[in-house]
Design a protein around this motif. Sequence first.
Motif, PDB file in Angstrom:
ATOM      1  N   LEU A  11       2.018   6.819   6.639  1.00 17.96           N
ATOM      2  CA  LEU A  11       1.879   6.272   5.287  1.00 17.96           C
ATOM      3  C   LEU A  11       3.249   6.027   4.669  1.00 17.96           C
ATOM      4  O   LEU A  11       3.510   4.948   4.123  1.00 17.96           O
ATOM      5  N   SER A  12       4.145   6.984   4.779  1.00 16.62           N
ATOM      6  CA  SER A  12       5.478   6.792   4.193  1.00 16.62           C
ATOM      7  C   SER A  12       6.231   5.668   4.900  1.00 16.62           C
ATOM      8  O   SER A  12       6.982   4.922   4.264  1.00 16.62           O
ATOM      9  N   MET A  15       4.846   2.396   3.525  1.00 14.90           N
ATOM     10  CA  MET A  15       5.332   2.178   2.159  1.00 14.90           C
ATOM     11  C   MET A  15       6.794   1.746   2.156  1.00 14.90           C
ATOM     12  O   MET A  15       7.182   0.891   1.362  1.00 14.90           O
ATOM     13  N   GLU A  16       7.596   2.302   3.060  1.00 23.70           N
ATOM     14  CA  GLU A  16       9.008   1.917   3.142  1.00 23.70           C
ATOM     15  C   GLU A  16       9.151   0.465   3.604  1.00 23.70           C
ATOM     16  O   GLU A  16       9.943  -0.298   3.045  1.00 23.70           O
ATOM     17  N   LEU A  18       6.890  -1.918   3.294  1.00 25.67           N
ATOM     18  CA  LEU A  18       6.405  -2.768   2.203  1.00 25.67           C
ATOM     19  C   LEU A  18       7.488  -2.929   1.138  1.00 25.67           C
ATOM     20  O   LEU A  18       7.715  -4.041   0.645  1.00 25.67           O
ATOM     21  N   LYS A  19       8.154  -1.843   0.801  1.00 24.49           N
ATOM     22  CA  LYS A  19       9.230  -1.905  -0.193  1.00 24.49           C
ATOM     23  C   LYS A  19      10.338  -2.846   0.277  1.00 24.49           C
ATOM     24  O   LYS A  19      10.843  -3.654  -0.494  1.00 24.49           O
ATOM     25  N   ASP A  24       6.380  -3.289  -3.964  1.00 28.69           N
ATOM     26  CA  ASP A  24       6.615  -1.924  -4.435  1.00 28.69           C
ATOM     27  C   ASP A  24       5.784  -1.664  -5.690  1.00 28.69           C
ATOM     28  O   ASP A  24       6.258  -1.074  -6.643  1.00 28.69           O
ATOM     29  N   GLU A  26       2.491   0.108  -6.798  1.00 31.28           N
ATOM     30  CA  GLU A  26       1.334   0.957  -6.538  1.00 31.28           C
ATOM     31  C   GLU A  26       0.329   0.772  -7.665  1.00 31.28           C
ATOM     32  O   GLU A  26       0.666   0.877  -8.844  1.00 31.28           O
ATOM     33  N   LEU A  69      -4.434   2.841   2.932  1.00 37.71           N
ATOM     34  CA  LEU A  69      -3.650   2.015   2.018  1.00 37.71           C
ATOM     35  C   LEU A  69      -4.200   0.609   2.129  1.00 37.71           C
ATOM     36  O   LEU A  69      -4.296   0.055   3.222  1.00 37.71           O
ATOM     37  N   TYR A  81      -0.464  -2.402  -3.851  1.00 38.07           N
ATOM     38  CA  TYR A  81      -1.247  -1.579  -2.933  1.00 38.07           C
ATOM     39  C   TYR A  81      -1.926  -0.449  -3.681  1.00 38.07           C
ATOM     40  O   TYR A  81      -1.477  -0.014  -4.737  1.00 38.07           O
ATOM     41  N   ILE A  83      -3.828   3.353  -2.724  1.00 36.15           N
ATOM     42  CA  ILE A  83      -3.986   4.369  -1.691  1.00 36.15           C
ATOM     43  C   ILE A  83      -5.116   5.299  -2.095  1.00 36.15           C
ATOM     44  O   ILE A  83      -5.241   5.666  -3.267  1.00 36.15           O
TER      45      ILE A  83
END
Length: 111
Positions: A11-12, A15-16, A18-19, A24, A26, A69, A81, A83
């Motif tokens: 997941l992290s 997210m990284e 995607l950023k 970014d 949420e 996600l 996104y 979650i």
Amino acid sequence: METSPNGMTTLSGVMEVLKERGVDHELRLLENGQLEDQDSGRVYNPQGMKIIRSYRFEGDSNPSDSAVLYLLENADGFIGYIINAYGAYDDYEGDLFDNLIRNLPVEEREF
């Protein structure tokens, strides 16, 4: 679950990535069924939103690590996104989240 050598197995990691790709935002589902951008506070109606990608994560040793996600896009091109844990650890009470996801059109595509 998306798996690739560029860090998109957790997941992290997703997210990284995607950023890095400029996503970014949420979103949080409000009790009235609208979606709120956690950074800007802007509120979106789910009508006109669609799921463009989903990533499912399952914890190896702990069921509380299970989450999905969903990457959402609206008609204006905004991408954010949301979650949610699933099973007994669901982040939302009742059927609100499940109804949201069931009613959003799905247009899975590479992102």
